[in-house]
Design a protein around this motif. Structure first.
Motif, PDB file in Angstrom:
ATOM      1  N   SER A  57     -12.935 -16.911   5.439  1.00  0.00           N
ATOM      2  CA  SER A  57     -13.586 -15.824   6.172  1.00  0.00           C
ATOM      3  C   SER A  57     -12.870 -14.517   5.855  1.00  0.00           C
ATOM      4  O   SER A  57     -11.734 -14.526   5.370  1.00  0.00           O
ATOM      5  CB  SER A  57     -13.551 -16.096   7.681  1.00  0.00           C
ATOM      6  N   ASP A 121     -12.197  -5.449  10.953  1.00  0.00           N
ATOM      7  CA  ASP A 121     -12.791  -6.786  10.895  1.00  0.00           C
ATOM      8  C   ASP A 121     -12.935  -7.371  12.293  1.00  0.00           C
ATOM      9  O   ASP A 121     -13.983  -7.918  12.651  1.00  0.00           O
ATOM     10  CB  ASP A 121     -11.922  -7.694  10.024  1.00  0.00           C
ATOM     11  N   ARG A 122     -11.886  -7.267  13.117  1.00  0.00           N
ATOM     12  CA  ARG A 122     -11.943  -7.787  14.482  1.00  0.00           C
ATOM     13  C   ARG A 122     -12.931  -6.986  15.339  1.00  0.00           C
ATOM     14  O   ARG A 122     -13.603  -7.543  16.210  1.00  0.00           O
ATOM     15  CB  ARG A 122     -10.554  -7.740  15.131  1.00  0.00           C
ATOM     16  N   ILE A 124     -15.725  -5.529  14.329  1.00  0.00           N
ATOM     17  CA  ILE A 124     -17.085  -5.974  13.997  1.00  0.00           C
ATOM     18  C   ILE A 124     -17.332  -7.374  14.545  1.00  0.00           C
ATOM     19  O   ILE A 124     -18.403  -7.661  15.110  1.00  0.00           O
ATOM     20  CB  ILE A 124     -17.310  -5.957  12.469  1.00  0.00           C
ATOM     21  N   ALA A 125     -16.337  -8.272  14.411  1.00  0.00           N
ATOM     22  CA  ALA A 125     -16.512  -9.661  14.858  1.00  0.00           C
ATOM     23  C   ALA A 125     -16.740  -9.759  16.361  1.00  0.00           C
ATOM     24  O   ALA A 125     -17.527 -10.596  16.820  1.00  0.00           O
ATOM     25  CB  ALA A 125     -15.279 -10.475  14.466  1.00  0.00           C
ATOM     26  N   LYS A 128     -19.786  -6.511  17.377  1.00  0.00           N
ATOM     27  CA  LYS A 128     -21.097  -6.650  16.728  1.00  0.00           C
ATOM     28  C   LYS A 128     -21.190  -8.007  16.040  1.00  0.00           C
ATOM     29  O   LYS A 128     -21.365  -8.089  14.819  1.00  0.00           O
ATOM     30  CB  LYS A 128     -21.300  -5.530  15.709  1.00  0.00           C
ATOM     31  N   PRO A 129     -21.070  -9.087  16.816  1.00  0.00           N
ATOM     32  CA  PRO A 129     -21.002 -10.429  16.219  1.00  0.00           C
ATOM     33  C   PRO A 129     -22.244 -10.827  15.414  1.00  0.00           C
ATOM     34  O   PRO A 129     -22.132 -11.560  14.431  1.00  0.00           O
ATOM     35  CB  PRO A 129     -20.805 -11.346  17.428  1.00  0.00           C
ATOM     36  N   HIS A 131     -24.031  -9.014  13.520  1.00  0.00           N
ATOM     37  CA  HIS A 131     -24.066  -8.329  12.220  1.00  0.00           C
ATOM     38  C   HIS A 131     -22.810  -8.581  11.389  1.00  0.00           C
ATOM     39  O   HIS A 131     -22.654  -8.000  10.316  1.00  0.00           O
ATOM     40  CB  HIS A 131     -24.220  -6.816  12.439  1.00  0.00           C
ATOM     41  N   TYR A 132     -21.935  -9.460  11.895  1.00  0.00           N
ATOM     42  CA  TYR A 132     -20.636  -9.642  11.243  1.00  0.00           C
ATOM     43  C   TYR A 132     -20.755 -10.097   9.788  1.00  0.00           C
ATOM     44  O   TYR A 132     -20.154  -9.501   8.890  1.00  0.00           O
ATOM     45  CB  TYR A 132     -19.801 -10.648  12.032  1.00  0.00           C
ATOM     46  N   SER A 133     -21.523 -11.155   9.560  1.00  0.00           N
ATOM     47  CA  SER A 133     -21.617 -11.712   8.201  1.00  0.00           C
ATOM     48  C   SER A 133     -22.274 -10.737   7.235  1.00  0.00           C
ATOM     49  O   SER A 133     -21.984 -10.749   6.031  1.00  0.00           O
ATOM     50  CB  SER A 133     -22.396 -13.029   8.219  1.00  0.00           C
ATOM     51  N   MET A 136     -19.295  -7.599   7.070  1.00  0.00           N
ATOM     52  CA  MET A 136     -18.017  -8.018   6.492  1.00  0.00           C
ATOM     53  C   MET A 136     -18.241  -9.031   5.368  1.00  0.00           C
ATOM     54  O   MET A 136     -17.841 -10.183   5.443  1.00  0.00           O
ATOM     55  CB  MET A 136     -17.110  -8.594   7.580  1.00  0.00           C
TER      56      MET A 136
END
Length: 311
Positions: A57, A121-122, A124-125, A128-129, A131-133, A136
């Protein structure tokens, strides 16, 4: 790295940590252990992350790059310091001194930017979970790593461009175990006030800028986490605690040094020691002890090797 004709100093004398032979033996034993643990710990993190598909990840990609930087940072001055414990006249060439300044500021500048990338990174995770993939992706992670190295090298070159041409024609004793930039600048045979301001501005801006960006990011993330009450949030909070611990221990001494860079106290030598020698050890200790995914991957890797030996 050639210096100007005005510079007649061909080497610098490092005063080290102590003149006591007993203390130097004690320091050698302690910091040899720290050095070996740092190298093995960071190599272990890189191996664990690269060998476990569950750690494939963005966060762990950035973490492995942080370990990569820490391996280099632990090697720019520590091996020479360990050897110098057994040397009465501790010297370093002009070129070697400039190389230490360049490497330290390259690694520190790169690590600051990488910590900001990890905070993003954290952010966004957690915030905005969904849209994370999408956000990031691997391309963005590679850009983050490239930018962190580029900023670190440019930051270091900007220091070196002014320092390498200074006239060193008199005292050459550096009251440290490595070539600390402010201490080296003070040895120049000229009024260094302008250089001190440039150094303070250069390092102060990048340090405070990154630190403020991190603090703002983590405040927003903590507010978001507190609004939730789930196991996922508890896991996120545990990960955040590790990140925040690294940030405080990394930036604390750094900001202190660049608030009073040219007014050193005797304790500052040991703060430098912590920053240069011990900081690279924070990554494997904190992330290994507080991160359940890393600990789980470590157990699986160990069991895999134990089973292979039995067979």
């Amino acid at each position: 790295m050639a210096h100007t004709n005005e510079s007649v100093v061909s080497e610098f004398v490092l005063l080290g940590l102590s003149n006591s032979w007993e203390l130097q033996l004690f320091f050698f034993a302690i910091f040899s252990l720290v050095y070996v643990t740092t190298a093995l710990g960071n190599i272990m993190i890189i191996v664990i992350i690269s060998s476990d598909s569950h750690l494939n990840s963005p966060m762990y990609f950035l973490l492995s790059n942080l370990s990569f930087i820490d391996i280099f940072q632990s090697n720019f001055a520590t091996p020479k310091m360990l050897v110098d414990f057994f040397v009465e006249h501790k010297t370093i060439s002009f070129e070697g001194c400039m190389a230490q300044i360049f490497l330290l500021h390259s690694f520190v500048g790169s690590e600051m930017m990488l910590l900001v990338a990890m905070a993003y990174d954290r952010f966004i995770a957690i915030c905005k979970p969904l849209h994370y993939s999408t956000i990031m992706n691997r391309r963005l992670c590679i850009i983050f790593v490239f930018v962190s190295w580029a900023v670190g090298i440019l930051h270091s070159v900007s220091h070196l461009a002014f320092t390498v041409g200074l006239p060193f024609c008199g005292p050459n004793e550096v009251d440290s175990f490595f070539c600390d930039l402010p201490l080296v600048i003070e040895l120049a045979c000229m009024d260094t006030y302008a250089m001190e301001i440039i150094t303070l501005t250069n390092s102060g801006l990048i340090s405070l800028g990154c630190f403020l960006a991190l603090i703002i990011s983590y405040i927003i993330i903590l507010i978001t986490v507190r609004r939730r009450s789930s196991s996922g949030s508890s896991k996120a909070l545990s990960t955040l605690t590790a990140h925040i611990t690294v940030v405080i221990l990394f930036f604390g001494p750094c900001i202190y040094f660049y608030i009073w860079p040219f007014s050193r106290l005797s304790v500052d030598k040991f703060l430098s020691l912590f920053y240069v020698v011990c900081t690279p050890l924070l990554n494997p200790i904190i992330y290994s002890l507080r991160n359940e995914d890393v600990k789980s991957a470590m157990r699986k890797l160990r069991n895999r090797h134990v089973n292979s030996w039995k067979n």
